[in-house]
Design an enzyme around this catalytic site. Structure first.
Site, PDB file in Angstrom:
ATOM      1  NE  ARG A  53      -1.176   0.909  -0.041  1.00  0.00           N
ATOM      2  CZ  ARG A  53      -2.222   0.949   0.791  1.00  0.00           C
ATOM      3  NH1 ARG A  53      -3.423   0.769   0.331  1.00  0.00           N
ATOM      4  NH2 ARG A  53      -2.062   1.170   2.080  1.00  0.00           N
ATOM      5  CB  THR A  54       5.023  -2.583   0.047  1.00  0.00           C
ATOM      6  OG1 THR A  54       4.791  -1.193  -0.173  1.00  0.00           O
ATOM      7  CG2 THR A  54       6.418  -2.956  -0.441  1.00  0.00           C
ATOM      8  CE  LYS A  82      12.807 -15.686  20.438  1.00  0.00           C
ATOM      9  NZ  LYS A  82      13.184 -17.054  20.126  1.00  0.00           N
ATOM     10  NE  ARG A 103       7.110  -0.607   4.056  1.00  0.00           N
ATOM     11  CZ  ARG A 103       5.957  -0.145   3.580  1.00  0.00           C
ATOM     12  NH1 ARG A 103       4.911  -0.009   4.372  1.00  0.00           N
ATOM     13  NH2 ARG A 103       5.842   0.189   2.306  1.00  0.00           N
ATOM     14  CG  HIS A 131       8.594   2.644  -0.862  1.00  0.00           C
ATOM     15  ND1 HIS A 131       8.745   1.353  -1.346  1.00  0.00           N
ATOM     16  CD2 HIS A 131       7.339   2.696  -0.338  1.00  0.00           C
ATOM     17  CE1 HIS A 131       7.642   0.666  -1.108  1.00  0.00           C
ATOM     18  NE2 HIS A 131       6.779   1.461  -0.493  1.00  0.00           N
TER      19      HIS A 131
HETATM   20  N1   CP Z   1       2.500   2.451  -0.884  1.00  0.00           N
HETATM   21  C1   CP Z   1       2.849   1.740   0.206  1.00  0.00           C
HETATM   22  O1   CP Z   1       4.040   1.613   0.539  1.00  0.00           O
HETATM   23  O2   CP Z   1       1.787   1.192   0.868  1.00  0.00           O
HETATM   24  P1   CP Z   1       1.906   0.230   2.116  1.00  0.00           P
HETATM   25  O3   CP Z   1       2.488   1.035   3.256  1.00  0.00           O
HETATM   26  O4   CP Z   1       0.519  -0.259   2.380  1.00  0.00           O
HETATM   27  O5   CP Z   1       2.850  -0.883   1.739  1.00  0.00           O
END
Ligand code: CP
Length: 308
Positions: A53-54, A82, A103, A131
């Site tokens: 999603r993110t 590396k 991320r 997040h």
């Molecule tokens: N909600 C969320 O962070 O989903 P993902 O891990 O799929 O990005």
């Protein structure tokens, strides 16, 4: 309100007024698309951890605003493999892209990236820490069903259930709710309770916090029930994970005792903590919630790139 060039690292960096401004712009972009707003701009997505999603909603958001996207979703295909440091990776990517979405499994990695980056860094999740862009879309989703969250009115009761210890979306959202009139209900398996400092901060912000023993109790007390996945990858001990994984499973039968207007949210992915029979109930909001990631991330990209 000027967000141009700003990093989005922690929800704690945002005032109530700034949060409301972001939600308002997201609503405007959802109602009136701006297909050329970010034409000529380039976003890099650096995902050192899995995501559906993110990453995809950020990419959809950028494409829908006329921008372009580069990046990787498998760090094994990057020079991190590396031994290149995160700081050096960022120093390279900020020469290619106008904005970076990242991320990373390490808490504090997004802050570190922002300290060396010449372009805005948007934290797509750093370990069990934060997040923040998920939090904006969570608030946007809650406010669609319960406008009193942002407009003022009676306090909402928001319940959190599941893994409250490792769930970074929970940590960010609890912090953000400190800006609003909310009562918190917490239901977690033993050992996975919300860390004390988040509870202390919520109470200092004026929120009433109640810890309940069962998921059923949370279901019956809440306007919004925010479910979370057990974060298996963050458990130091696999035996501990096996012990709790069967607990805190929400089923349609359990919702018989819920308020008719109650909504179930989940940042997704779910594993087995929400039974599929919940999907067809009036309470399920988690797929709409994921969809709300697009207008909210459009607003964030437009703001940090100085286009809104
Ligand atoms: N909600 C969320 O962070 O989903 P993902 O891990 O799929 O990005």
């Amino acid at each position: 309100m000027n967000f141009r060039g700003r990093h989005i690292i922690s929800i704690a960096d945002f005032s109530r007024e700034e949060i409301l401004h972001i939600l308002q712009l997201a609503g405007e972009l959802e109602r009136r698309p701006r297909p050329d707003l970010l034409a000529g701009r380039l976003m890099a997505t650096l995902f050192f951890e899995p995501s559906t999603r993110t990453r995809l909603s950020f990419e959809a958001a950028m494409h829908k605003l006329g921008g372009r996207v580069i990046g990787f979703s498998d760090p094994g295909s990057s020079s991190a493999r590396k031994g290149e440091s995160l700081a050096d990776t960022i120093r390279m990517v900020d020469q290619y892209a106008d904005v970076v979405v990242m991320r990373h499994p390490r808490c504090g990695s997004a802050r570190l990236a922002s300290e060396v980056s010449r372009v805005p860094v948007l934290n797509g999740g750093d370990g069990a820490n934060q997040h923040p862009t998920q939090t904006f879309l969570d608030l946007y989703t809650i406010a669609k069903d319960f406008p009193q969250l942002v407009a003022g009115g009676p306090a909402l009761t928001v319940g959190f259930a599941g893994d409250l210890k490792y769930g970074r979306t929970v940590h960010s959202l609890v912090a953000a709710l400190g800006h609003f009139r909310v009562d918190l209900v917490l239901a977690a398996p033993r050992g996975l309770e919300l860390p004390e400092h988040y509870i202390d901060e919520a109470r200092q912000a004026g929120l009433k916090v109640t810890q309940v023993a069962t998921l059923q109790e949370a279901v019956e007390r809440c306007d919004v029930l925010y479910m979370t996945r057990l974060q298996e990858e963050r458990f130091p001990d696999p035996l501990e994970f096996d012990h709790v994984k069967a607990s805190y499973r929400l089923t349609a039968t359990m919702l018989a005792g819920a308020r008719q207007s109650m909504k179930v949210l989940h940042p997704l992915p779910r594993v087995n903590e929400i039974a599929q029979d919940v999907d067809a109930t009036v309470h399920a909001r988690y797929f709409d919630q994921a969809g709300n990631g697009v207008p909210v991330r459009q607003a964030l990209l437009g703001l940090v790139l100085g286009a809104l």
